[in-house]
Design a protein around this motif. Structure first.
Motif, PDB file in Angstrom:
ATOM      1  N   LYS A   3       0.808  -1.217   0.000  1.00 19.46           N
ATOM      2  CA  LYS A   3       0.000   0.000   0.000  1.00 19.46           C
ATOM      3  C   LYS A   3       0.844   1.271   0.000  1.00 19.46           C
ATOM      4  CE  LYS A   3      -3.937  -2.136   2.380  1.00 19.46           C
ATOM      5  NZ  LYS A   3      -4.814  -2.077   3.580  1.00 19.46           N
ATOM      6  N   ILE A   4       1.989   1.217   0.641  1.00 14.99           N
ATOM      7  CA  ILE A   4       2.771   2.441   0.798  1.00 14.99           C
ATOM      8  C   ILE A   4       3.424   2.885  -0.511  1.00 14.99           C
ATOM      9  CG2 ILE A   4       4.982   1.362   1.447  1.00 14.99           C
ATOM     10  CD1 ILE A   4       5.248   3.598   3.558  1.00 14.99           C
ATOM     11  N   ILE A   5       3.789   1.942  -1.388  1.00 20.92           N
ATOM     12  CA  ILE A   5       4.423   2.320  -2.661  1.00 20.92           C
ATOM     13  C   ILE A   5       3.468   3.119  -3.539  1.00 20.92           C
ATOM     14  CG2 ILE A   5       5.442   1.456  -4.806  1.00 20.92           C
ATOM     15  CD1 ILE A   5       7.295   1.268  -2.431  1.00 20.92           C
ATOM     16  N   PRO A   6       2.227   2.649  -3.775  1.00 19.85           N
ATOM     17  CA  PRO A   6       1.290   3.467  -4.576  1.00 19.85           C
ATOM     18  C   PRO A   6       1.012   4.834  -3.940  1.00 19.85           C
ATOM     19  CG  PRO A   6       0.495   1.218  -4.409  1.00 19.85           C
ATOM     20  CD  PRO A   6       1.645   1.333  -3.437  1.00 19.85           C
ATOM     21  N   SER A   7       0.922   4.885  -2.611  1.00 19.86           N
ATOM     22  CA  SER A   7       0.680   6.158  -1.932  1.00 19.86           C
ATOM     23  C   SER A   7       1.850   7.111  -2.130  1.00 19.86           C
ATOM     24  CB  SER A   7       0.461   5.925  -0.430  1.00 19.86           C
ATOM     25  OG  SER A   7      -0.692   5.155  -0.201  1.00 19.86           O
ATOM     26  N   PHE A   8       3.061   6.581  -2.033  1.00 20.37           N
ATOM     27  CA  PHE A   8       4.253   7.399  -2.228  1.00 20.37           C
ATOM     28  C   PHE A   8       4.339   7.885  -3.659  1.00 20.37           C
ATOM     29  CE2 PHE A   8       9.096   7.413  -2.669  1.00 20.37           C
ATOM     30  CZ  PHE A   8       9.213   8.709  -2.204  1.00 20.37           C
ATOM     31  N   SER A   9       4.071   6.993  -4.608  1.00 21.63           N
ATOM     32  CA  SER A   9       4.120   7.352  -6.018  1.00 21.63           C
ATOM     33  C   SER A   9       3.125   8.459  -6.344  1.00 21.63           C
ATOM     34  CB  SER A   9       3.824   6.117  -6.884  1.00 21.63           C
ATOM     35  OG  SER A   9       3.808   6.448  -8.257  1.00 21.63           O
ATOM     36  N   SER A  10       1.910   8.312  -5.859  1.00 24.74           N
ATOM     37  CA  SER A  10       0.874   9.320  -6.113  1.00 24.74           C
ATOM     38  C   SER A  10       1.251  10.666  -5.500  1.00 24.74           C
ATOM     39  CB  SER A  10      -0.457   8.835  -5.539  1.00 24.74           C
ATOM     40  OG  SER A  10      -1.459   9.810  -5.706  1.00 24.74           O
ATOM     41  N   SER A  11       1.788  10.642  -4.283  1.00 27.39           N
ATOM     42  CA  SER A  11       2.176  11.884  -3.611  1.00 27.39           C
ATOM     43  C   SER A  11       3.345  12.555  -4.306  1.00 27.39           C
ATOM     44  CB  SER A  11       2.549  11.587  -2.151  1.00 27.39           C
ATOM     45  OG  SER A  11       1.476  10.990  -1.463  1.00 27.39           O
ATOM     46  N   LEU A  12       4.259  11.754  -4.834  1.00 31.05           N
ATOM     47  CA  LEU A  12       5.468  12.277  -5.446  1.00 31.05           C
ATOM     48  C   LEU A  12       5.186  12.952  -6.779  1.00 31.05           C
ATOM     49  CD1 LEU A  12       8.579  12.428  -5.181  1.00 31.05           C
ATOM     50  CD2 LEU A  12       8.682  10.224  -6.374  1.00 31.05           C
ATOM     51  N   PHE A  13       4.273  12.393  -7.551  1.00 30.00           N
ATOM     52  CA  PHE A  13       4.081  12.851  -8.922  1.00 30.00           C
ATOM     53  C   PHE A  13       2.855  13.724  -9.144  1.00 30.00           C
ATOM     54  CE2 PHE A  13       6.371   8.686  -9.647  1.00 30.00           C
ATOM     55  CZ  PHE A  13       7.596   9.279  -9.923  1.00 30.00           C
ATOM     56  N   ASP A  14       2.094  14.026  -8.082  1.00 35.83           N
ATOM     57  CA  ASP A  14       0.864  14.798  -8.315  1.00 35.83           C
ATOM     58  C   ASP A  14       0.997  16.273  -7.958  1.00 35.83           C
ATOM     59  OD1 ASP A  14       0.817  14.899  -5.590  1.00 35.83           O
ATOM     60  OD2 ASP A  14      -1.097  13.876  -5.334  1.00 35.83           O
ATOM     61  N   GLY A  15       2.233  16.738  -7.744  1.00 32.45           N
ATOM     62  CA  GLY A  15       2.449  18.160  -7.456  1.00 32.45           C
ATOM     63  C   GLY A  15       2.083  18.567  -6.054  1.00 32.45           C
ATOM     64  N   SER A  16       2.369  17.690  -5.077  1.00 32.71           N
ATOM     65  CA  SER A  16       1.981  17.961  -3.692  1.00 32.71           C
ATOM     66  C   SER A  16       2.812  19.029  -3.008  1.00 32.71           C
ATOM     67  CB  SER A  16       2.082  16.663  -2.858  1.00 32.71           C
ATOM     68  OG  SER A  16       1.186  15.690  -3.331  1.00 32.71           O
ATOM     69  N   LEU A  32       0.242  18.917  10.639  1.00 26.90           N
ATOM     70  CA  LEU A  32      -0.679  17.795  10.761  1.00 26.90           C
ATOM     71  C   LEU A  32      -1.929  18.196  11.541  1.00 26.90           C
ATOM     72  CD1 LEU A  32       1.900  14.955  11.455  1.00 26.90           C
ATOM     73  CD2 LEU A  32       0.496  15.208   9.408  1.00 26.90           C
ATOM     74  N   ASP A  33      -1.723  18.960  12.611  1.00 29.67           N
ATOM     75  CA  ASP A  33      -2.870  19.389  13.418  1.00 29.67           C
ATOM     76  C   ASP A  33      -3.826  20.266  12.620  1.00 29.67           C
ATOM     77  OD1 ASP A  33      -1.885  18.003  15.560  1.00 29.67           O
ATOM     78  OD2 ASP A  33      -0.949  19.756  16.512  1.00 29.67           O
ATOM     79  N   ASP A  34      -3.276  21.071  11.716  1.00 30.10           N
ATOM     80  CA  ASP A  34      -4.100  21.955  10.897  1.00 30.10           C
ATOM     81  C   ASP A  34      -4.761  21.232   9.733  1.00 30.10           C
ATOM     82  OD1 ASP A  34      -3.428  24.030  12.531  1.00 30.10           O
ATOM     83  OD2 ASP A  34      -1.833  24.811  11.237  1.00 30.10           O
ATOM     84  N   GLY A  35      -4.389  19.984   9.525  1.00 29.24           N
ATOM     85  CA  GLY A  35      -4.995  19.203   8.448  1.00 29.24           C
ATOM     86  C   GLY A  35      -4.546  19.597   7.067  1.00 29.24           C
ATOM     87  N   LEU A  36      -3.399  20.269   6.957  1.00 32.21           N
ATOM     88  CA  LEU A  36      -2.938  20.736   5.653  1.00 32.21           C
ATOM     89  C   LEU A  36      -2.483  19.598   4.748  1.00 32.21           C
ATOM     90  CD1 LEU A  36      -0.885  23.873   6.784  1.00 32.21           C
ATOM     91  CD2 LEU A  36      -3.210  23.800   5.872  1.00 32.21           C
ATOM     92  N   PHE A  37      -2.221  18.431   5.340  1.00 32.83           N
ATOM     93  CA  PHE A  37      -1.706  17.306   4.552  1.00 32.83           C
ATOM     94  C   PHE A  37      -2.775  16.254   4.249  1.00 32.83           C
ATOM     95  CE2 PHE A  37       2.820  17.786   6.463  1.00 32.83           C
ATOM     96  CZ  PHE A  37       3.004  18.925   5.711  1.00 32.83           C
ATOM     97  N   LYS A  38      -4.011  16.549   4.577  1.00 36.17           N
ATOM     98  CA  LYS A  38      -5.036  15.507   4.518  1.00 36.17           C
ATOM     99  C   LYS A  38      -5.242  14.933   3.118  1.00 36.17           C
ATOM    100  CE  LYS A  38      -8.922  18.767   4.063  1.00 36.17           C
ATOM    101  NZ  LYS A  38      -8.092  19.976   3.901  1.00 36.17           N
ATOM    102  N   ASP A  39      -4.875  15.692   2.092  1.00 38.62           N
ATOM    103  CA  ASP A  39      -5.091  15.218   0.724  1.00 38.62           C
ATOM    104  C   ASP A  39      -3.852  14.562   0.122  1.00 38.62           C
ATOM    105  OD1 ASP A  39      -7.726  16.141   0.684  1.00 38.62           O
ATOM    106  OD2 ASP A  39      -7.083  18.159   0.119  1.00 38.62           O
ATOM    107  N   ILE A  40      -2.785  14.423   0.904  1.00 37.66           N
ATOM    108  CA  ILE A  40      -1.569  13.786   0.397  1.00 37.66           C
ATOM    109  C   ILE A  40      -1.600  12.313   0.779  1.00 37.66           C
ATOM    110  CG2 ILE A  40       0.949  13.796   0.452  1.00 37.66           C
ATOM    111  CD1 ILE A  40       0.850  16.733   1.185  1.00 37.66           C
ATOM    112  N   PRO A  41      -1.652  11.404  -0.191  1.00 37.79           N
ATOM    113  CA  PRO A  41      -1.832   9.971   0.089  1.00 37.79           C
ATOM    114  C   PRO A  41      -0.811   9.380   1.056  1.00 37.79           C
ATOM    115  CG  PRO A  41      -2.150  10.408  -2.243  1.00 37.79           C
ATOM    116  CD  PRO A  41      -1.651  11.687  -1.643  1.00 37.79           C
TER     117      PRO A  41
END
Length: 219
Positions: A3-16, A32-41
């Motif tokens: 699971k972690i490889i697809p999540s890393f790949s998506s985060s790396l290449f989607d302009g995060s 993290l507390d502010d939820g700024l990363f919630k959309d990064i896989p």
């Protein structure tokens, strides 16, 4: 790593990078507390619904991974080569496991964020086809073995601001020489006094050292 490889790949290449911000100044807890990363896989993968990032080991991996992603998406990368690489990764799970998995393993053992950023530069150089996979693996091991000040010395030598060891300590040069980064040659003048003596050396980067610098630092 199913699971972690697809999540890393998506985060790396989607302009995060725009969502990551400056984690050095703001701090990972605030982000993290502010939820700024919630959309990064990869964040959702590592943090989960129960905030397991409180584990120091997980926190470090997350911090290093975000630094890597931000640096990877900064600067110049050939878009055609990037698209080609993304297609290869998406179509070949073994290649994704081998390459992205190796990056995550390195990040997991990294403490200095500067080294994660250098690793990102190195990965860009690989995707840009400036180095091959074997060189990526070799250079990434060198990054792990060097001290941060060693990179400053490499930069000074590359820019011809340092040409011998008369103004710097010799032991970092010996370390760089043992890794094939620096060539050394004895100077003919012996510096000595009643307290101590030392033999200085001329220094310059090897061809591998120049490629290392251009891939890792000057990327």
């Amino acid at each position: 790593m199913d699971k972690i490889i697809p999540s890393f790949s998506s985060s790396l290449f989607d302009g995060s990078k725009d969502s990551i911000g400056d984690i050095v100044e703001i701090g990972i807890d605030s982000l993290l507390d502010d939820g700024l990363f919630k959309d990064i896989p990869i964040v959702n993968m590592l943090v989960g619904v129960k905030n397991t990032y409180q584990n120091i080991h997980d926190r470090n991996l997350l911090k290093q991974t975000l630094a890597f992603i931000k640096q990877f998406n900064s600067g110049t990368i050939d878009q055609n080569k990037l698209i080609k690489y993304k297609e290869l990764i998406n179509s070949d799970s073994k290649k994704a496991e081998k390459e992205l998995g190796r990056v995550l393993i390195i990040l997991n053992s990294t403490v200095d964020m500067e080294k994660s950023q250098m690793l990102a530069n190195l990965y860009k150089a690989y995707i840009n086809e400036k180095i091959n996979w074997n060189q990526f693996c070799e250079f990434s091991e060198i990054i792990k073995m060097l001290f941060l000040n060693d990179f400053n010395i490499i930069k000074l030598i590359y820019n011809h601001q340092v040409t011998d060891t008369s103004g710097i300590e010799i032991y970092p040069i010996d370390r760089l020489s043992s890794l094939g980064i620096v060539n050394t040659a004895m100077k003919s003048i012996m510096i000595s006094n009643s307290a101590n003596s030392r033999s200085d050396k001329y220094v310059n980067l090897t061809s591998i050292g120049e490629k290392f610098y251009e891939s890792v630092i000057n990327s």
